[in-house]
Design a protein around this motif. Sequence first.
Motif, PDB file in Angstrom:
ATOM      1  N   ALA A 294       0.833  -1.205   0.000  1.00 12.41           N
ATOM      2  CA  ALA A 294       0.000   0.000   0.000  1.00 12.41           C
ATOM      3  C   ALA A 294       0.868   1.256   0.000  1.00 12.41           C
ATOM      4  N   TYR A 295       1.963   1.217   0.758  1.00  7.39           N
ATOM      5  CA  TYR A 295       2.856   2.381   0.792  1.00  7.39           C
ATOM      6  C   TYR A 295       3.497   2.608  -0.574  1.00  7.39           C
ATOM      7  N   GLU A 300       2.102   9.116  -0.994  1.00  8.30           N
ATOM      8  CA  GLU A 300       3.090   9.409   0.043  1.00  8.30           C
ATOM      9  C   GLU A 300       4.474   8.945  -0.378  1.00  8.30           C
ATOM     10  N   ALA A 301       4.538   7.759  -1.002  1.00  9.80           N
ATOM     11  CA  ALA A 301       5.826   7.241  -1.457  1.00  9.80           C
ATOM     12  C   ALA A 301       6.447   8.145  -2.511  1.00  9.80           C
ATOM     13  N   ARG A 306      14.080   9.509  -1.756  1.00 10.31           N
ATOM     14  CA  ARG A 306      14.418   8.129  -2.105  1.00 10.31           C
ATOM     15  C   ARG A 306      14.970   7.370  -0.897  1.00 10.31           C
ATOM     16  N   ASP A 307      15.738   8.040  -0.056  1.00  7.91           N
ATOM     17  CA  ASP A 307      16.278   7.375   1.132  1.00  7.91           C
ATOM     18  C   ASP A 307      15.165   6.944   2.081  1.00  7.91           C
ATOM     19  N   VAL A 308      14.159   7.805   2.228  1.00  6.74           N
ATOM     20  CA  VAL A 308      13.031   7.459   3.092  1.00  6.74           C
ATOM     21  C   VAL A 308      12.257   6.287   2.501  1.00  6.74           C
ATOM     22  N   ARG A 309      12.036   6.341   1.185  1.00 11.03           N
ATOM     23  CA  ARG A 309      11.319   5.240   0.537  1.00 11.03           C
ATOM     24  C   ARG A 309      12.058   3.920   0.720  1.00 11.03           C
ATOM     25  N   GLN A 359       6.712  14.222  -9.112  1.00 10.46           N
ATOM     26  CA  GLN A 359       7.684  13.200  -9.431  1.00 10.46           C
ATOM     27  C   GLN A 359       8.401  12.761  -8.157  1.00 10.46           C
ATOM     28  N   PRO A 360       8.931  11.534  -8.133  1.00 12.52           N
ATOM     29  CA  PRO A 360       9.671  11.090  -6.958  1.00 12.52           C
ATOM     30  C   PRO A 360      10.845  12.004  -6.676  1.00 12.52           C
TER      31      PRO A 360
END
Length: 362
Positions: A294-295, A300-301, A306-309, A359-360
Amino acid sequence: MGVTLAQLSPTLAGMNVEDTASLFNVLRGLLPSADMLRRGRIRAGARKLITLATWPDDADTDGSHVAQLALLRVLHLQREARKAARAGLNEATAVSARLALEAALQGLYCLYEPNGVSRLKAANAKSAGALFKYLVDDGTVPQELIDLTVSTLGTPGRSADLFQMAEYIDKVRPDTKAVSLYRRYYVPTSTFFVHTNAASLLRHVDAHEHLTARPAFVWTRNSALRIADGSVGLLAAELARHSAAPAEQFEAYAQSHIARAFTPMAVVLARGLREYLRLRSVSMLVRSVRRTRAYVQSEEALRDTRDVRKARVRDGLESSMGGWLNHAGDVRDQVLDTFSEQVLEALDRRPPGPKSRMQPQE
């Protein structure tokens, strides 16, 4: 002691419809396939595709003839696999299923490769020379006589190996997924059951490092039977198409059985999971997987760096499968990092949703 419905209820209560459906698909793979009548109809229909009564001369032999002969062998091996399974002979069941898949792929290759039959004949001539080589070693007959005898079979040569055959089949008939079948079932069954190597020898060592007379069975009998059944349907479907006969029933039969077969590697991994997992934690494991999924699919993702993801994904993977990986710490960390990176790469390639153009972040 068996598991009662009362014991299962708390676990199932923690799952939603999608989770229960996924669990049911796994259970379907464990349960025997009650299709005796259907199997009988498929076997009878496949037998009708074998129109040869006698084997033709070499000059008249073509790919459809070899495919019919291969189908006859696959039908025999399907029956042998079931005999072995009923007798509790795990090794014989697995080997029969492997041979059935091998024969099916060989038949498909000769059916579609224009030079398949000639290459098969050349390989036959080469193997004939090897079969009689011991007579030369014993001094019974000279090598010249062996060479002269073999020459009557044709010019010795090499045929394509089974992987090359699978690659060619996929080019002509991608729906067969021949390479996938080769890698998922043929390679591991060859490694664990046919050849003597570290993997097959270590089947005689149990989880407590004790030697056992009876080797661990790193597959399931039901899965082996489904591969034998699927091999019949696979080759019969293509032979039916080649003969302009209806192929739908054979194709559906092959797909339904192959889809329910576990790979040997899945069984190997499941044994590690069985040591780690208890029934009461199934619901927790499923919820952990669903939270991570789901995340990954959430906005939110996309907003997170990127480090948090990566940290979130890795934590989710570790909570769901970390204890399953009974490896040294470095190997375990490498596995988790690799899977986490693959998830992130898939996320990076995901297009932005209709409600967000964000965008990410890096």
